[in-house]
Write a protein that holds these residues in place. Structure first.
Motif, PDB file in Angstrom:
ATOM      1  N   LEU A 198     -56.678  35.511  10.457  1.00 27.23           N
ATOM      2  CA  LEU A 198     -55.441  34.562   9.806  1.00 27.23           C
ATOM      3  C   LEU A 198     -56.007  33.251   9.224  1.00 27.23           C
ATOM      4  O   LEU A 198     -57.072  32.599   9.937  1.00 27.23           O
ATOM      5  CB  LEU A 198     -54.487  34.387  10.952  1.00 27.23           C
ATOM      6  CG  LEU A 198     -53.653  35.519  11.365  1.00 27.23           C
ATOM      7  CD1 LEU A 198     -52.588  34.858  12.340  1.00 27.23           C
ATOM      8  CD2 LEU A 198     -53.066  36.433  10.294  1.00 27.23           C
ATOM      9  N   ALA A 199     -55.263  32.949   8.222  1.00 28.27           N
ATOM     10  CA  ALA A 199     -55.851  31.568   7.515  1.00 28.27           C
ATOM     11  C   ALA A 199     -55.088  30.525   8.000  1.00 28.27           C
ATOM     12  O   ALA A 199     -55.618  29.255   7.982  1.00 28.27           O
ATOM     13  CB  ALA A 199     -55.754  31.748   5.861  1.00 28.27           C
ATOM     14  N   GLY A 200     -53.937  30.647   8.655  1.00 25.61           N
ATOM     15  CA  GLY A 200     -53.206  29.350   9.071  1.00 25.61           C
ATOM     16  C   GLY A 200     -51.804  29.838   9.621  1.00 25.61           C
ATOM     17  O   GLY A 200     -51.354  30.838   9.217  1.00 25.61           O
ATOM     18  N   ALA A 201     -51.035  28.823   9.952  1.00 28.53           N
ATOM     19  CA  ALA A 201     -49.475  29.257  10.236  1.00 28.53           C
ATOM     20  C   ALA A 201     -48.702  27.739  10.304  1.00 28.53           C
ATOM     21  O   ALA A 201     -49.438  26.720  10.655  1.00 28.53           O
ATOM     22  CB  ALA A 201     -49.435  29.661  11.813  1.00 28.53           C
ATOM     23  N   ALA A 202     -47.451  27.974   9.816  1.00 32.39           N
ATOM     24  CA  ALA A 202     -46.613  26.840   9.702  1.00 32.39           C
ATOM     25  C   ALA A 202     -45.719  27.277  10.896  1.00 32.39           C
ATOM     26  O   ALA A 202     -44.822  28.037  10.759  1.00 32.39           O
ATOM     27  CB  ALA A 202     -46.025  26.591   8.667  1.00 32.39           C
ATOM     28  N   LEU A 203     -45.292  26.383  11.931  1.00 37.22           N
ATOM     29  CA  LEU A 203     -44.643  26.971  13.114  1.00 37.22           C
ATOM     30  C   LEU A 203     -43.540  25.674  13.030  1.00 37.22           C
ATOM     31  O   LEU A 203     -43.722  24.557  13.554  1.00 37.22           O
ATOM     32  CB  LEU A 203     -45.596  26.784  14.518  1.00 37.22           C
ATOM     33  CG  LEU A 203     -46.682  27.984  14.619  1.00 37.22           C
ATOM     34  CD1 LEU A 203     -47.398  27.737  15.635  1.00 37.22           C
ATOM     35  CD2 LEU A 203     -46.231  29.324  14.171  1.00 37.22           C
ATOM     36  N   ASP A 204     -42.102  26.019  13.249  1.00 38.78           N
ATOM     37  CA  ASP A 204     -41.364  25.064  13.423  1.00 38.78           C
ATOM     38  C   ASP A 204     -40.771  25.321  14.957  1.00 38.78           C
ATOM     39  O   ASP A 204     -39.923  24.385  15.278  1.00 38.78           O
ATOM     40  CB  ASP A 204     -40.089  25.346  12.533  1.00 38.78           C
ATOM     41  CG  ASP A 204     -38.982  24.453  12.604  1.00 38.78           C
ATOM     42  OD1 ASP A 204     -39.449  23.090  12.702  1.00 38.78           O
ATOM     43  OD2 ASP A 204     -37.859  24.686  12.840  1.00 38.78           O
ATOM     44  N   VAL A 205     -41.240  26.242  15.478  1.00 46.96           N
ATOM     45  CA  VAL A 205     -40.522  26.638  16.974  1.00 46.96           C
ATOM     46  C   VAL A 205     -42.027  26.899  17.795  1.00 46.96           C
ATOM     47  O   VAL A 205     -43.056  27.625  17.511  1.00 46.96           O
ATOM     48  CB  VAL A 205     -39.608  27.836  16.901  1.00 46.96           C
ATOM     49  CG1 VAL A 205     -38.151  27.231  16.381  1.00 46.96           C
ATOM     50  CG2 VAL A 205     -40.274  28.869  16.034  1.00 46.96           C
ATOM     51  N   VAL A 206     -41.974  26.683  18.836  1.00 45.38           N
ATOM     52  CA  VAL A 206     -42.763  27.048  20.001  1.00 45.38           C
ATOM     53  C   VAL A 206     -42.200  27.415  21.358  1.00 45.38           C
ATOM     54  O   VAL A 206     -41.209  27.171  21.618  1.00 45.38           O
ATOM     55  CB  VAL A 206     -43.907  25.877  20.117  1.00 45.38           C
ATOM     56  CG1 VAL A 206     -44.595  25.552  19.066  1.00 45.38           C
ATOM     57  CG2 VAL A 206     -42.837  24.502  20.740  1.00 45.38           C
ATOM     58  N   CYS A 207     -43.149  27.862  22.099  1.00 41.58           N
ATOM     59  CA  CYS A 207     -42.631  28.517  23.484  1.00 41.58           C
ATOM     60  C   CYS A 207     -41.977  27.457  24.236  1.00 41.58           C
ATOM     61  O   CYS A 207     -40.946  27.709  24.908  1.00 41.58           O
ATOM     62  CB  CYS A 207     -43.481  29.261  24.167  1.00 41.58           C
ATOM     63  SG  CYS A 207     -44.090  30.864  23.450  1.00 41.58           S
ATOM     64  N   SER A 208     -42.457  26.387  24.514  1.00 38.80           N
ATOM     65  CA  SER A 208     -42.299  25.382  25.176  1.00 38.80           C
ATOM     66  C   SER A 208     -41.804  24.210  24.447  1.00 38.80           C
ATOM     67  O   SER A 208     -42.885  23.325  23.878  1.00 38.80           O
ATOM     68  CB  SER A 208     -43.412  25.149  26.190  1.00 38.80           C
ATOM     69  OG  SER A 208     -42.850  23.931  27.097  1.00 38.80           O
ATOM     70  N   GLU A 209     -40.663  23.859  24.171  1.00 41.72           N
ATOM     71  CA  GLU A 209     -40.136  22.838  23.324  1.00 41.72           C
ATOM     72  C   GLU A 209     -39.315  21.615  24.206  1.00 41.72           C
ATOM     73  O   GLU A 209     -38.757  22.083  25.077  1.00 41.72           O
ATOM     74  CB  GLU A 209     -39.094  23.302  22.349  1.00 41.72           C
ATOM     75  CG  GLU A 209     -39.727  24.217  21.442  1.00 41.72           C
ATOM     76  CD  GLU A 209     -38.773  24.564  20.235  1.00 41.72           C
ATOM     77  OE1 GLU A 209     -37.350  24.226  20.161  1.00 41.72           O
ATOM     78  OE2 GLU A 209     -39.083  25.700  19.546  1.00 41.72           O
ATOM     79  N   PRO A 210     -39.909  20.322  24.174  1.00 40.63           N
ATOM     80  CA  PRO A 210     -41.056  19.806  23.208  1.00 40.63           C
ATOM     81  C   PRO A 210     -42.233  20.448  23.585  1.00 40.63           C
ATOM     82  O   PRO A 210     -42.621  20.624  24.891  1.00 40.63           O
ATOM     83  CB  PRO A 210     -40.849  18.272  23.307  1.00 40.63           C
ATOM     84  CG  PRO A 210     -39.912  17.997  24.572  1.00 40.63           C
ATOM     85  CD  PRO A 210     -39.390  19.369  24.814  1.00 40.63           C
TER      86      PRO A 210
END
Ligand code: OXD
Length: 308
Positions: A241-253
């Motif tokens: 994969l070249a990359g990722a833009a993530l607005d959400v993650v498993c553990s927030e914050p």
């Protein structure tokens, strides 16, 4: 009419907005001390399970968000009354903006230009051909459809995938389990707007993400638990994969020591792709309460069996 409200922050402005939109209603904030006070409607965001244990006469529950996974996980959610989520209320255009920004930043290499600027380098890069960046949107509800249409409007070949499919102009749609593999193979930029359910948890994993075209790019604006985070890290490490833009993650914050913070191929935002807009949301919920009071049906009722 009696309305109990729960959110963990900004409660004053929400209570005031609900009271002003439904001036004949008594509105209060749920607290354990007042748990026994019975309401006709609950308007909530991530309420404690005790709220539903103590409310016996609710006629409907309104979620002040688009995703209802948090509510669905509660043991005492009343099974016999409509659970209603926000439909749009200003979220679809925010989500479309966020996704198109992430898509275009990647395709037009704006991160490279930011680096060049730091070095005072004036150098144009070869133009990208949109045809080389087919976009795939997973989840074609109101918000997903808007996201897909927005990507298509810039001329990106656009594909969509959902459980049951949908006909959308300028979008090639695949449906169900059988459609998942051909959808993934057609796509280089994958966008996740799915609801989080038992079926979709972990759907972004090594097996699915490695079916994308080489140099795939992931944009996740749905829920962190759609993604198997260690699989993403492995696919980025081996260049799949070249990359990722993530607005959400498993553990927030996101915990301070999480590798996403410093990963050169990951762009992170703190769950802001589509914020709940108070005025729009309250107007929508007040309108639906009035309709329910007149015995009408409303849009956005969750199918408890499906989980969204
Ligand atoms: C939502 C969210 O579900 O903000 O609306 O995540």
């Amino acid at each position: 009419m009696k309305i109990v409200f729960y959110a963990s922050k900004n409660t004053g402005p929400w209570l005031a907005a609900i009271a002003s939109a439904l001036s004949d209603a008594k509105v209060w904030l749920w607290t354990p001390e007042e748990a026994g006070r019975q309401a006709d409607y609950a308007i909530v965001w991530q309420p404690p399970a005790e709220l539903f244990a103590s409310q016996k006469g609710l006629k409907a529950v309104f979620n002040i968000g688009a995703g209802v996974d948090g509510l669905m996980a509660l043991p005492n959610l009343p099974g016999n009354v409509p659970i209603v989520r926000l439909n749009d209320a200003g979220m679809a255009s925010q989500m479309a903006e966020y996704v198109c920004h992430a898509l275009i930043r990647h395709v037009r290499e704006f991160d490279v230009y930011s680096e060049q600027m730091k070095e005072r380098r004036w150098k144009a890069r070869r133009p990208a051909n949109r045809m080389d960046f087919p976009v795939g949107v997973m989840g074609l509800g109101f918000i997903g459809a808007r996201v897909a249409e927005s990507a298509a409007s810039f001329g990106y070949p656009t594909f969509g995938w959902s459980r049951s499919g949908k006909s959308l102009p300028n979008i090639t749609v695949f449906a169900g389990q059988d459609g998942l593999e051909p959808f993934l193979r057609a796509v280089r930029i994958l966008i996740c707007v799915l609801p989080l359910t038992a079926e979709t948890q972990g759907i972004l994993n090594a097996a699915t993400l490695s079916k994308l075209k080489p140099d795939g790019y992931l944009i996740n604006v749905a829920r962190g638990r759609h993604l198997v985070e260690e699989d993403l890290l492995a696919l980025l490490a081996d260049g799949r994969l070249a990359g990722a833009a993530l607005d959400v993650v498993c553990s927030e914050p996101l915990p301070a020591d999480h590798p996403f913070w410093t990963h050169p191929k990951i762009t992170l935002t703190p769950h802001i792709s589509a914020l709940t807009l108070r005025e729009e949301s309250v107007a929508q919920i007040a309108g639906k309460i009035r309709m329910l009071e007149c015995g009408q049906t409303v849009e956005g009722v969750v199918d408890i069996r499906r989980g969204y």
